[in-house]
Design a protein around this motif. Sequence first.
Motif, PDB file in Angstrom:
ATOM      1  N   LYS A  24     -32.173  -1.366 -13.619  1.00 16.41           N
ATOM      2  CA  LYS A  24     -33.002  -2.484 -13.173  1.00 16.41           C
ATOM      3  C   LYS A  24     -34.389  -2.432 -13.809  1.00 16.41           C
ATOM      4  O   LYS A  24     -34.932  -3.445 -14.238  1.00 16.41           O
ATOM      5  CB  LYS A  24     -33.109  -2.490 -11.654  1.00 16.41           C
ATOM      6  N   GLN A  25     -34.971  -1.225 -13.890  1.00 11.89           N
ATOM      7  CA  GLN A  25     -36.285  -1.076 -14.527  1.00 11.89           C
ATOM      8  C   GLN A  25     -36.220  -1.473 -16.001  1.00 11.89           C
ATOM      9  O   GLN A  25     -37.124  -2.151 -16.504  1.00 11.89           O
ATOM     10  CB  GLN A  25     -36.779   0.366 -14.401  1.00 11.89           C
ATOM     11  N   VAL A  26     -35.162  -1.046 -16.675  1.00 10.69           N
ATOM     12  CA  VAL A  26     -34.996  -1.383 -18.093  1.00 10.69           C
ATOM     13  C   VAL A  26     -34.891  -2.900 -18.241  1.00 10.69           C
ATOM     14  O   VAL A  26     -35.577  -3.501 -19.068  1.00 10.69           O
ATOM     15  CB  VAL A  26     -33.757  -0.687 -18.692  1.00 10.69           C
ATOM     16  N   ALA A  27     -34.045  -3.521 -17.443  1.00 13.80           N
ATOM     17  CA  ALA A  27     -33.833  -4.963 -17.527  1.00 13.80           C
ATOM     18  C   ALA A  27     -35.132  -5.728 -17.278  1.00 13.80           C
ATOM     19  O   ALA A  27     -35.472  -6.648 -18.029  1.00 13.80           O
ATOM     20  CB  ALA A  27     -32.756  -5.395 -16.531  1.00 13.80           C
ATOM     21  N   GLN A  28     -35.864  -5.344 -16.239  1.00 15.20           N
ATOM     22  CA  GLN A  28     -37.107  -6.037 -15.917  1.00 15.20           C
ATOM     23  C   GLN A  28     -38.165  -5.850 -16.998  1.00 15.20           C
ATOM     24  O   GLN A  28     -38.830  -6.800 -17.392  1.00 15.20           O
ATOM     25  CB  GLN A  28     -37.641  -5.571 -14.565  1.00 15.20           C
ATOM     26  N   ALA A  29     -38.305  -4.628 -17.489  1.00 12.35           N
ATOM     27  CA  ALA A  29     -39.326  -4.339 -18.488  1.00 12.35           C
ATOM     28  C   ALA A  29     -39.054  -5.045 -19.816  1.00 12.35           C
ATOM     29  O   ALA A  29     -39.974  -5.494 -20.489  1.00 12.35           O
ATOM     30  CB  ALA A  29     -39.436  -2.836 -18.710  1.00 12.35           C
ATOM     31  N   GLY A  35     -26.709  -7.451 -16.486  1.00 11.96           N
ATOM     32  CA  GLY A  35     -25.360  -7.198 -16.999  1.00 11.96           C
ATOM     33  C   GLY A  35     -25.367  -6.706 -18.444  1.00 11.96           C
ATOM     34  O   GLY A  35     -24.592  -5.828 -18.812  1.00 11.96           O
ATOM     35  N   ARG A  36     -26.244  -7.259 -19.274  1.00  9.85           N
ATOM     36  CA  ARG A  36     -26.344  -6.839 -20.677  1.00  9.85           C
ATOM     37  C   ARG A  36     -26.874  -5.411 -20.742  1.00  9.85           C
ATOM     38  O   ARG A  36     -26.381  -4.594 -21.507  1.00  9.85           O
ATOM     39  CB  ARG A  36     -27.257  -7.805 -21.436  1.00  9.85           C
ATOM     40  N   VAL A  37     -27.872  -5.082 -19.915  1.00 11.30           N
ATOM     41  CA  VAL A  37     -28.419  -3.722 -19.891  1.00 11.30           C
ATOM     42  C   VAL A  37     -27.345  -2.736 -19.444  1.00 11.30           C
ATOM     43  O   VAL A  37     -27.232  -1.646 -20.003  1.00 11.30           O
ATOM     44  CB  VAL A  37     -29.667  -3.638 -18.980  1.00 11.30           C
ATOM     45  N   SER A  60     -28.165   4.913  -4.222  1.00  8.25           N
ATOM     46  CA  SER A  60     -29.339   5.110  -5.064  1.00  8.25           C
ATOM     47  C   SER A  60     -28.966   4.803  -6.515  1.00  8.25           C
ATOM     48  O   SER A  60     -27.833   5.049  -6.940  1.00  8.25           O
ATOM     49  CB  SER A  60     -29.871   6.537  -4.929  1.00  8.25           C
ATOM     50  N   PRO A  61     -29.901   4.259  -7.282  1.00  3.32           N
ATOM     51  CA  PRO A  61     -29.572   3.873  -8.659  1.00  3.32           C
ATOM     52  C   PRO A  61     -29.424   5.077  -9.584  1.00  3.32           C
ATOM     53  O   PRO A  61     -30.003   6.134  -9.344  1.00  3.32           O
ATOM     54  CB  PRO A  61     -30.771   3.022  -9.075  1.00  3.32           C
ATOM     55  N   CYS A  62     -28.649   4.906 -10.641  1.00  7.80           N
ATOM     56  CA  CYS A  62     -28.510   5.937 -11.670  1.00  7.80           C
ATOM     57  C   CYS A  62     -29.815   6.036 -12.450  1.00  7.80           C
ATOM     58  O   CYS A  62     -30.486   5.037 -12.701  1.00  7.80           O
ATOM     59  CB  CYS A  62     -27.399   5.577 -12.645  1.00  7.80           C
ATOM     60  N   LEU A  63     -30.164   7.249 -12.832  1.00  6.79           N
ATOM     61  CA  LEU A  63     -31.331   7.499 -13.670  1.00  6.79           C
ATOM     62  C   LEU A  63     -30.831   7.931 -15.041  1.00  6.79           C
ATOM     63  O   LEU A  63     -29.941   8.772 -15.140  1.00  6.79           O
ATOM     64  CB  LEU A  63     -32.200   8.606 -13.068  1.00  6.79           C
ATOM     65  N   TYR A  64     -31.400   7.367 -16.089  1.00  5.77           N
ATOM     66  CA  TYR A  64     -30.944   7.648 -17.454  1.00  5.77           C
ATOM     67  C   TYR A  64     -31.994   8.430 -18.222  1.00  5.77           C
ATOM     68  O   TYR A  64     -33.200   8.176 -18.098  1.00  5.77           O
ATOM     69  CB  TYR A  64     -30.638   6.331 -18.178  1.00  5.77           C
TER      70      TYR A  64
END
Length: 79
Positions: A24-29, A35-37, A60-64
């Motif tokens: 979600k952070q990647v997508a927003q930033a 879905g693409r992220v 909890s969300p996955c951390l990459y």
Amino acid sequence: MARGYSGDRVVLAYVARRPGATAKQVAQALGIPDGRVAVNLDRLTDDGLLVVASPGASGSPCLYLLPPTDGEPEKASGT
């Protein structure tokens, strides 16, 4: 270049600058649809270019992160 890999590079660069980022952070930033992220992160993880630091259990969300290079696991930001 294969379709979708330019997006992979952008996502990979973001995670390299922000270890422990969530999808979600990647997508927003980056202004990329969630879905693409997810597709980019899955492909990068499958190819061994990223690792999942937290499996996202219990909602909890996955951390990459980038994979460790010296045998030591990397720590997510803020941990």
